[in-house]
Design a protein around this motif. Structure first.
Motif, PDB file in Angstrom:
ATOM      1  N   LEU A 191       0.532  -1.189   0.180  1.00 38.86           N
ATOM      2  CA  LEU A 191       0.353  -0.075  -0.167  1.00 38.86           C
ATOM      3  C   LEU A 191       1.162   0.858  -0.178  1.00 38.86           C
ATOM      4  CD1 LEU A 191      -2.900   1.075   0.255  1.00 38.86           C
ATOM      5  CD2 LEU A 191      -2.276   1.186   2.247  1.00 38.86           C
ATOM      6  N   ALA A 192       1.317   2.025  -0.881  1.00 36.91           N
ATOM      7  CA  ALA A 192       1.869   2.641  -1.260  1.00 36.91           C
ATOM      8  C   ALA A 192       1.677   4.563  -1.277  1.00 36.91           C
ATOM      9  CB  ALA A 192       1.968   3.203  -2.883  1.00 36.91           C
ATOM     10  N   SER A 193       0.282   4.351  -0.933  1.00 40.78           N
ATOM     11  CA  SER A 193      -0.228   5.851  -0.071  1.00 40.78           C
ATOM     12  C   SER A 193      -2.035   5.781  -0.307  1.00 40.78           C
ATOM     13  CB  SER A 193      -0.224   6.346  -1.062  1.00 40.78           C
ATOM     14  OG  SER A 193      -0.689   6.349  -2.471  1.00 40.78           O
ATOM     15  N   LEU A 194      -2.309   6.054   1.086  1.00 38.74           N
ATOM     16  CA  LEU A 194      -3.607   6.375   1.597  1.00 38.74           C
ATOM     17  C   LEU A 194      -3.788   7.665   1.864  1.00 38.74           C
ATOM     18  CD1 LEU A 194      -6.101   5.006   1.377  1.00 38.74           C
ATOM     19  CD2 LEU A 194      -5.976   4.649   3.750  1.00 38.74           C
ATOM     20  N   TYR A 195      -4.789   8.535   0.954  1.00 32.72           N
ATOM     21  CA  TYR A 195      -5.237  10.426   1.405  1.00 32.72           C
ATOM     22  C   TYR A 195      -6.136  10.443   1.657  1.00 32.72           C
ATOM     23  CZ  TYR A 195      -0.201  10.634  -0.252  1.00 32.72           C
ATOM     24  OH  TYR A 195       1.537  10.371  -0.158  1.00 32.72           O
ATOM     25  N   VAL A 196      -7.008  10.930   2.509  1.00 32.15           N
ATOM     26  CA  VAL A 196      -7.928  11.686   2.206  1.00 32.15           C
ATOM     27  C   VAL A 196      -8.638  13.238   2.956  1.00 32.15           C
ATOM     28  CG1 VAL A 196     -10.651  11.185   3.628  1.00 32.15           C
ATOM     29  CG2 VAL A 196      -9.499   9.289   3.131  1.00 32.15           C
ATOM     30  N   GLU A 197      -9.233  13.608   2.403  1.00 33.32           N
ATOM     31  CA  GLU A 197      -9.459  14.837   2.567  1.00 33.32           C
ATOM     32  C   GLU A 197     -10.125  15.542   4.243  1.00 33.32           C
ATOM     33  OE1 GLU A 197     -10.679  19.327   2.503  1.00 33.32           O
ATOM     34  OE2 GLU A 197      -9.701  17.853   1.085  1.00 33.32           O
ATOM     35  N   SER A 198      -9.086  16.123   5.029  1.00 31.96           N
ATOM     36  CA  SER A 198      -8.990  16.085   6.303  1.00 31.96           C
ATOM     37  C   SER A 198     -10.095  16.302   6.728  1.00 31.96           C
ATOM     38  CB  SER A 198      -8.038  17.421   7.141  1.00 31.96           C
ATOM     39  OG  SER A 198      -8.472  18.388   6.128  1.00 31.96           O
TER      40      SER A 198
END
Length: 225
Positions: free
Chosen positions: A143-150
């Motif tokens: 899993l190289a990245s996981l981003y969510v709008e704050s």
């Protein structure tokens, strides 16, 4: 003949007087509706928190999404890492540089990328890659990245993206030691820390590799115990 009856839900709604044949059906609909709300049911046209927001949609990203992902990642890093990551690094990396990297990753097949939208607004990104040869001790999937709008943290987007990206498969990832929020999230979803640590070249922060076994195998083992 008319009659009025009070709904038996906790809200204590009073049903308007209707003809007998229609009153029972209306009471039934009210009871069902309030029972669902009390149980946390959210209609499809509502957002994850019950607010009137566009429905969430998840899809695979393509090269045409590179600019949007680059802009989003820049904003996500600013929201999540300001104060953890050196300002020099955050201020010195442009969205266009990130967009170019995402374009290269997707065009070459290095990354499989999932993106989450509400309407036309990008709210989350997850990407995976294949573990390089020479590490048979690690799962094949990273899993190289996981981003969510704050502003959408805690509203269910991260688990959905994680499920789309890796499902129940074994996987591994790097997590900054200073990012305790991420550590709690991954621990909740079956990841455990390893003894492997390194210094991230870009940020100079220490990070630790987290590894998750095959959850479906674990479930079967427990079921047969």
């Amino acid at each position: 003949m008319f009659r009025a009856e009070r709904c038996h839900c906790s809200a204590g709604c009073v049903v308007r007087p209707l003809r007998d044949g229609k009153t029972d059906a209306r009471i039934k609909r009210l009871r069902t509706s309030h029972s669902r709300r009390l149980a946390g049911y959210v209609p499809k046209e509502y957002g994850l928190d019950g607010a009137m927001t566009p429905a969430l949609s998840i899809r695979l990203a393509g090269v045409d999404d590179a600019d949007a992902i680059g802009r989003f990642q820049t904003r996500a890093w600013e929201q999540s890492y300001r104060g953890l990551v050196p300002d020099k690094y955050l201020d010195g990396t442009s969205w266009s540089d990130r967009a170019q990297r995402w374009l290269t990753r997707m065009a070459s097949g290095q990354r499989t990328v999932w993106i989450a939208f509400a309407g036309s607004t990008l709210l989350g990104v997850a990407s995976t890659s294949i573990t390089p040869p020479g590490r048979p001790d690690l799962p094949q999937l990273e899993l190289a990245s996981l981003y969510v709008e704050s502003s959408w943290h805690g509203r269910g987007i991260a688990p959905i993206l994680l499920q789309r990206a890796i499902g129940k498969r074994p996987a591994h990832l790097w997590v900054f030691d200073a990012n305790t929020r991420a550590q709690r999230f991954y621990a909740k979803h079956g990841f455990i820390t390893s003894c492997e640590r390194q210094v991230d070249l870009g940020t100079a922060l220490v990070e630790t590799r987290w590894v998750r076994p095959n959850l479906s195998s674990t479930t079967r083992d427990h079921a047969g115990a």
